[in-house]
Design an enzyme around this catalytic site. Structure first.
Site: not given
Lengths: 522, 522
Positions: B277, B279, B281, B302, B396
């Site tokens: 994803g 961000g 982390i 994504e 997503g």
């Protein structure tokens, strides 16, 4: 599809791979392969095609001898109560995945004695094969126990279900086969493709409900087969009650919806492949379709129930795929009598395929399932009453609802309690357990009406669901809650999906205390 | 993959379909196609490849003239704040699906002025094409507004994202194109296959991250193109902060887990395609992989962020597929400078494909995403703070978490509030909003440790999550809650997943009242 000449034959006629004949043994003899602490997989699905003799014989022995044996039990879905529920009663189950039915097993789960987990059925089968459930055993099962119709040099001809049997046989160290000689062989009914693991997975080439891409046989390593026994116990699928008025009204609402979708050009004239769960409403929907205006229909679902035979009989159903034939004995007799008529129209596939996202999405399945309850924003609870008590499990509902073309949940708007004929509402402020999210569900329907949620934002959904689905005695209560929550959340500028966390479960508390969810005030 | 000779050329050089040259117009001229009440689709994804000139010009005009115009806005994911957020500020948005970012748009949503709905991104694109979001307009959009690099006789060469642009162009009555001449053409980077509707859908034949099955062009009905304008505005993807200590510890926990999975034979040496994803982390995980022991890695995700270029540079990343290049201007410059090195290793696909269940499952994607919070039974909230306030949307995350081979959610175990350095715990008794269910998530990880939930029943999960993931200051509070809930539910024989509905949100109430989730007593 080809038909078997041999019918109701004796055991040795069903074992065409002659090198396996020495593995034939008595049921009593086969029990020596069972040991305390084993992880075991069974064939079977909702409850058809499961081993019927050995589990009962083992239970008898345990009951007789007082011996301690506990197993981790992995089965595609539920099996007959005389097997798993009896095992639960005798304390023979440590873990059970991913679905079950039976009073004793449910009690064991809800009193902390049995560790049960539920997971999407398609995911269960693959994660089992990945070794995720039996990491402590190197991803293996000690034993597979499966029901079959025949074995020949190509493999095993399974009985009335496929379920997770392919994956179970794949990872089991040993396989025991119960060959059922009480009914004809189901040769030709199954389509089983080998599922490779990533990174070697290939596209599944099914693009029509009646496509075949695999083998009629389950291919296994024959050297794993350690025992073959004969079974003389028939399947005994779910009995069905006749549809009641409420179910028929719900079915009417759904059929009206279909007709409008066809009119608007969002569904073809013969709809799209239908998935229908089990239970009264599902049966009423099928009964409605049997009588209804749609022709050339197709079914892509998890279990076929008795009404599907009527559907074939009147010529409106072209083809049906499922992972199990959940027929009553009467329906099985009908199937056998008109085998050459029904069999070419039926295909049984692994639950990874029937329930798999890939096919459900590609085929554009119309998914219909019954939840325990749903909330005003379209989150649904399918599994845990009051948010904590397990009924049976998630089953395949989310496999279909997450990926279908149009996804429908149907329920009666209310149920009675001992003290209130309208004591339980199916439409609640916030579901105390969520199996299906607002992102999954398109349509909610009760006997009160149908809420079409496609394209609606949460605040719009709340009004639509309350007005269309809730029973009139609950409509004002839910409306008051929603308006109160809206006011509070607007004041705090947090009103995308208004809720009051200190009040949202007040109806549930009232049910526990006063036997009804009808509360006097919020 | 073939490269374009033309670079940074003038507008007419980018329109190789010469019959379209008369459609070139000024930005001011193009505004005449916008009318109050329209349903509009834009290209763009998280925020790259979106139209940058016309939305701003229209906003300027509305601001200047005071004219009232409100639109229903459908875009694959978020776009630049100067466009959609400005529109929100000016009251120009009625509906927005399925994701957004920006202070004004979030305020509009959370104060009841904008109707927003979020849905799985792969499902959004197909449901839009099915006409489900614009039923009142016969399933159509009035207008598509898209950014492109070139147009030739085969179709449109899109810019830095694909997103839902194919479906938007498919159902739009009119198309307006902004051709961006500030950067080179991305010709060759895209792979766009036509997605037919059921019952005519075919298998997608991708079986490797670098397979190509479609066209480098978006094929459109050229007669729909009513205006072409030039854009001189560059993309300005998400800036990234350097990974902090917490993120690095989380990443270390994940890398340790990967190493053990390889050792146990549950992952190949080069892992499986990674989805990560956005961000801190996610960046720390990628940074960890850049330094780490794994080679020949692949990415199926994504959005590609800046760190992916480092990953390519050191030779450990073989290929990456996404639906958007979410690069900062500096990273775009790096891409252009070493185009012939990077471009053959990148493929941009529609969000229906990158996020689609079919491919995520087939390829065996390892999915990693950050939630707002998760509960002790592994239900996660990705969208609504406090259960009611929308942040950005589901995105997503569930596309990947529902279907991946191993599904991971990562979060810091706590966040500070104004009054308490440990004021917010990410591990809570019951999530007040659920986007990902217990049936979807395999692994939860914080800087405290990693909880491997595969094969665990809910009661086992609760202990594992509290002990491995919760911060020490919250561990006793959560343990006390769990034990209290267990005792109560056991007494009532409803203890599959123990909860106390009258106490489960007490930490949230305490946060609202006292600025911390650390409660003194239950």
């Amino acid at each position: 599809m080809y038909t078997l000449a041999r019918n109701y034959s004796k055991l040795t006629d069903r074992i065409l791979r002659k090198s396996l004949l020495p593995k034939i043994c008595s049921i009593e003899d086969s029990l020596r392969f069972f040991k305390d602490g084993q992880a075991i997989g069974w064939s079977g699905f909702t409850p058809v095609g499961y081993p019927k003799k050995i589990p009962v014989a083992l239970a008898d022995k345990i009951e007789r001898t007082g011996e301690k044996m506990k197993f981790d039990l992995f089965i595609g879905a539920s099996v007959g109560a005389e097997t798993e529920d009896r095992w639960a009663k005798l304390g023979m189950i440590n873990r059970r995945w991913p679905y079950q039915t039976g009073k004793n097993i449910a009690r064991g789960i809800n009193t902390g004695k049995i560790q049960m987990g539920d997971i999407h059925l398609a995911k269960f089968a693959q994660n089992l094969a990945f070794g995720f459930f039996t990491k402590e055993k190197g991803g293996k099962l000690d034993l597979a126990l499966i029901e079959a119709c025949e074995i020949d040099d190509e493999g095993i001809i399974l009985a009335g279900s496929v379920g997770a049997t392919p994956e179970i046989c794949q990872i089991a160290d040993k396989i025991i086969v119960e060959i059922n000689t009480t009914f004809r062989s189901f040769r030709g009914l199954h389509d089983i493709e080998e599922d490779l693991k990533p990174p070697f997975r290939r596209p599944n080439l099914i693009s029509r409900v009646d496509d075949r891409v695999g083998s009629t046989h389950l291919k296994v390593d024959f050297d794993k087969i350690v025992a073959i026994v004969e079974s003389d116990q028939k399947d005994n699928g779910r009995p069905m009650s006749a549809p009641d008025k409420t179910s028929e009204t719900i079915a009417d609402n759904i059929l009206d919806f279909f007709q409008n979708e066809v009119k608007q050009g969002r569904l073809p004239k013969n709809l799209l492949p239908l998935q229908s769960g089990v239970g009264n409403i599902a049966n009423a929907v099928v009964a409605g379709l049997v009588k209804g205006p749609f022709k050339n229909l197709q079914v892509w679902t998890e279990v076929l129930q008795d009404t599907m035979l009527d559907f074939f009989d009147n010529g409106k159903l072209e083809f049906a795929t499922s992972t199990a034939l959940t027929f009553t004995p009467e329906a099985f007799d009908r199937l056998y009598e008109k085998w050459d008529f029904y069999a070419p129209k039926i295909c049984l596939r692994p639950q990874q395929i029937t329930n798999g996202a890939e096919l459900v999405r590609r085929l554009g399945v119309i998914s219909m399932n019954t939840p325990v309850e749903f909330d005003i924003y379209a989150h649904a609870n399918s599994t845990l009453v009051g948010g904590t008590r397990m009924i049976s499990g998630l089953g395949g509902s989310n496999d279909f609802l997450r990926n279908g073309y149009i996804t429908i949940m149907h329920a009666p708007s209310f149920r009675k309690t001992k003290t209130d004929p309208y004591g339980i509402t199916s439409v609640i402020p916030m579901a105390p357990h969520i199996d299906h999210t607002e992102h999954d569900l398109d349509i909610l329907v009760t006997e009160q009406g149908l809420a079409d949620l496609r394209g609606l934002a949460p605040r719009q959904r709340a009004k639509e669901i309350i007005n269309k689905c809730a029973h009139p005695v609950y409509r004002p209560i839910l409306t008051e809650y929603y308006e109160m929550a809206l006011k509070d959340c607007l004041a705090r500028k947090v009103a995308h999906e208004p809720q009051l966390l200190d009040k949202c479960y007040k109806m549930q508390s009232n049910l526990a205390k006063n036997g009804t969810m009808r509360i006097d005030k919020w």
